[in-house]
Design a protein around this motif. Structure first.
Motif, PDB file in Angstrom:
ATOM      1  N   ARG A   1      -3.933 -16.197 -27.366  1.00 57.50           N
ATOM      2  CA  ARG A   1      -5.325 -14.884 -26.797  1.00 57.50           C
ATOM      3  C   ARG A   1      -5.465 -13.974 -27.915  1.00 57.50           C
ATOM      4  NH1 ARG A   1      -3.523  -9.900 -22.209  1.00 57.50           N
ATOM      5  NH2 ARG A   1      -5.565  -9.188 -22.305  1.00 57.50           N
TER       6      ARG A   1
ATOM      7  N   SER B   1      -5.984  -9.976 -28.760  1.00 55.18           N
ATOM      8  CA  SER B   1      -6.108  -8.299 -27.143  1.00 55.18           C
ATOM      9  C   SER B   1      -5.345  -7.651 -28.249  1.00 55.18           C
ATOM     10  CB  SER B   1      -4.809  -8.603 -26.285  1.00 55.18           C
ATOM     11  OG  SER B   1      -4.810  -8.011 -25.631  1.00 55.18           O
TER      12      SER B   1
ATOM     13  N   GLY C   1      -0.498  -6.591 -24.728  1.00 54.64           N
ATOM     14  CA  GLY C   1      -1.835  -7.897 -24.428  1.00 54.64           C
ATOM     15  C   GLY C   1      -1.163  -8.580 -24.659  1.00 54.64           C
TER      16      GLY C   1
ATOM     17  N   GLN D   1      -4.055 -14.008 -18.993  1.00 49.17           N
ATOM     18  CA  GLN D   1      -3.301 -12.918 -19.619  1.00 49.17           C
ATOM     19  C   GLN D   1      -2.428 -12.358 -18.867  1.00 49.17           C
ATOM     20  OE1 GLN D   1      -6.824 -10.582 -18.369  1.00 49.17           O
ATOM     21  NE2 GLN D   1      -8.278 -11.608 -19.543  1.00 49.17           N
TER      22      GLN D   1
ATOM     23  N   ASP E   1      -0.254  -9.166 -19.425  1.00 47.73           N
ATOM     24  CA  ASP E   1       0.422  -8.200 -20.460  1.00 47.73           C
ATOM     25  C   ASP E   1       2.273  -7.118 -19.824  1.00 47.73           C
ATOM     26  OD1 ASP E   1      -1.804  -7.762 -21.298  1.00 47.73           O
ATOM     27  OD2 ASP E   1      -3.017  -6.477 -19.212  1.00 47.73           O
TER      28      ASP E   1
END
Length: 212
Positions: free
Chosen positions: A51, A53, A78, A101, A103
């Protein structure tokens, strides 16, 4: 948000105390931000995609000697991974492209050593506090985000890792940094379907910052 505020208050208060106690060594405060490329590692998850971020937060540098410093930080990070490439027999039963996701508010406590003027290497433990968890689903026909309530989460609220990196600080206060965060604790909670699953956060971070 409460964890972010609390972490920031503790961080700033601690630095203020240290600064008040320090007569001869100047403590520098700064801000930083950059891009994350995160995934998870473990025998039970194969090789999931990463991912992309961002991270942003506060940094301090407390001199110990001419070449050594203590560098505490607190920042938003993130993280997460792409579910699509995971072995579905061992993880998520889905044909959709789902970005998981995760965080965190990360608090690294680093020892920083200057190799030459401006160029330094750093390493130390990092403690993560999960503040948000969400599935970003992108099936072929319909998509959407699913926010995961803390009561329904399979992921631990606390994570531990080791941060290793390098940075270059210019005379004007700007600096460039690169870092790799190696997870040392499994992210999935006990008493869930993923109990005992080998899965750890791993994150590449690249960014810029400024020391005041």
């Amino acid at each position: 948000m409460k964890k972010l505020i609390l972490s920031t208050v503790v961080f700033v208060s601690g630095l203020a105390f240290l600064n008040a106690q320090s007569d001869s060594k100047q403590i520098q405060l700064g801000v930083k931000g950059g891009v994350n490329s995160s995934t998870i590692s473990g025998d039970d998850f194969g090789d999931p995609d990463s991912r992309t971020s961002f991270n942003a937060g506060l940094v301090a540098e407390i001199p110990i000697s001419e070449r050594l410093s203590f560098q505490p930080e607190v920042f938003y990070s993130g993280q997460g991974f792409d579910v699509q490439e995971i072995d579905q027999d061992n993880a998520f039963d889905t044909d959709d492209n789902i970005e998981y996701q995760l965080d965190y508010i990360q608090v690294p406590l680093l020892l920083k050593a200057y190799v030459v003027k401006g160029l330094s290497v750093e390493a130390g433990p990092q403690f993560g506090f999960k503040i948000h968890e969400e599935f970003d689903s992108q099936p072929t026909s319909d998509g959407g985000d699913i926010e995961i309530d803390s009561d329904d989460s399979y992921v631990k609220d606390f994570d531990t890792s080791v941060a290793v990196g390098a940075s270059y600080k210019f005379d004007n206060g700007f600096f460039l940094s690169g870092r790799y965060n190696i997870g040392v604790t499994d992210i999935f909670d006990d008493g869930t379907p993923f109990e005992g699953v080998d899965a750890k956060n791993n994150v590449w971070q690249f960014g810029v910052g400024f020391m005041f």
